[in-house]
Design a protein around this motif. Structure first.
Motif, PDB file in Angstrom:
ATOM      1  N   THR A 213       8.794   0.589  -6.116  1.00  0.00           N
ATOM      2  CA  THR A 213       7.556   0.748  -5.356  1.00  0.00           C
ATOM      3  C   THR A 213       7.865   0.416  -3.896  1.00  0.00           C
ATOM      4  OG1 THR A 213       5.201   0.137  -5.248  1.00  0.00           O
ATOM      5  CG2 THR A 213       6.738  -1.638  -5.802  1.00  0.00           C
ATOM      6  N   GLN A 214       7.390   1.266  -3.003  1.00  0.00           N
ATOM      7  CA  GLN A 214       7.752   1.135  -1.583  1.00  0.00           C
ATOM      8  C   GLN A 214       6.860   0.126  -0.879  1.00  0.00           C
ATOM      9  OE1 GLN A 214      10.273   2.653   0.188  1.00  0.00           O
ATOM     10  NE2 GLN A 214       9.642   1.479   1.988  1.00  0.00           N
ATOM     11  N   VAL A 215       7.488  -0.723  -0.112  1.00  0.00           N
ATOM     12  CA  VAL A 215       6.772  -1.674   0.754  1.00  0.00           C
ATOM     13  C   VAL A 215       7.183  -1.381   2.186  1.00  0.00           C
ATOM     14  CG1 VAL A 215       6.527  -4.090   1.414  1.00  0.00           C
ATOM     15  CG2 VAL A 215       6.605  -3.460  -1.004  1.00  0.00           C
ATOM     16  N   THR A 216       6.188  -1.157   3.040  1.00  0.00           N
ATOM     17  CA  THR A 216       6.453  -0.878   4.444  1.00  0.00           C
ATOM     18  C   THR A 216       5.679  -1.865   5.296  1.00  0.00           C
ATOM     19  OG1 THR A 216       6.758   1.470   3.965  1.00  0.00           O
ATOM     20  CG2 THR A 216       6.368   0.848   6.265  1.00  0.00           C
ATOM     21  N   VAL A 217       6.394  -2.591   6.150  1.00  0.00           N
ATOM     22  CA  VAL A 217       5.782  -3.600   7.017  1.00  0.00           C
ATOM     23  C   VAL A 217       6.001  -3.172   8.467  1.00  0.00           C
ATOM     24  CG1 VAL A 217       5.652  -6.038   7.610  1.00  0.00           C
ATOM     25  CG2 VAL A 217       6.355  -5.355   5.307  1.00  0.00           C
ATOM     26  N   SER A 218       4.914  -3.049   9.197  1.00  0.00           N
ATOM     27  CA  SER A 218       5.035  -2.593  10.587  1.00  0.00           C
ATOM     28  C   SER A 218       4.410  -3.579  11.564  1.00  0.00           C
ATOM     29  CB  SER A 218       4.377  -1.233  10.746  1.00  0.00           C
ATOM     30  OG  SER A 218       3.013  -1.302  10.369  1.00  0.00           O
TER      31      SER A 218
END
Length: 121
Positions: free
Chosen positions: A116-121
């Motif tokens: 599962t993809q986790v993207t932190v910006s």
């Protein structure tokens, strides 16, 4: 047939939180280990956290104090609570199960989820 199904990934701002879940279905979590790995394209898989069936936990230095691994026996579901997320936590996160000889953060677990993809910006 063992299937690990992750959920809970998504996009979040730096400093935010996410909780990943891993439904372990038919996997019998007994005298073994479960855990979480992550992978960034072009880099090696990195062990994030692991947990023995008797509750002992291991964390990567990079996530200590921010991430918490837990397991709900009734639902046979593994969780990864992620707080104070940083841009460098951006990765595909994988649930893993079954390793003997210690719950080390080494990528030789028998079963892997799809991620599962986790993207932190």
């Amino acid at each position: 047939h063992v299937q690990l199904v992750e959920s809970g990934g998504g996009s979040v701002q730096a400093g935010g939180s996410l909780t990943l879940s891993c439904a372990a279905g038919r996997y019998t979590y007994k005298r073994s280990c479960m855990g979480w790995f992550r992978r960034v394209p072009g880099k090696e898989r990195e062990g994030v956290a692991s947990m023995s069936s008797d509750g002992r936990t291991t964390y990567a230095e990079s996530v200590k104090g921010r991430f918490t691994i837990s397991h709900d026996k009734a639902k046979n579901t593994l969780f990864l609570q992620m707080n104070s997320l940083k841009a460098e936590d951006t990765a595909m996160y994988y649930c893993v199960a079954e390793r003997y000889g210690g719950c080390k953060l080494v990528a030789d677990y028998t079963y892997w989820g799809q991620g599962t993809q986790v993207t932190v910006s």
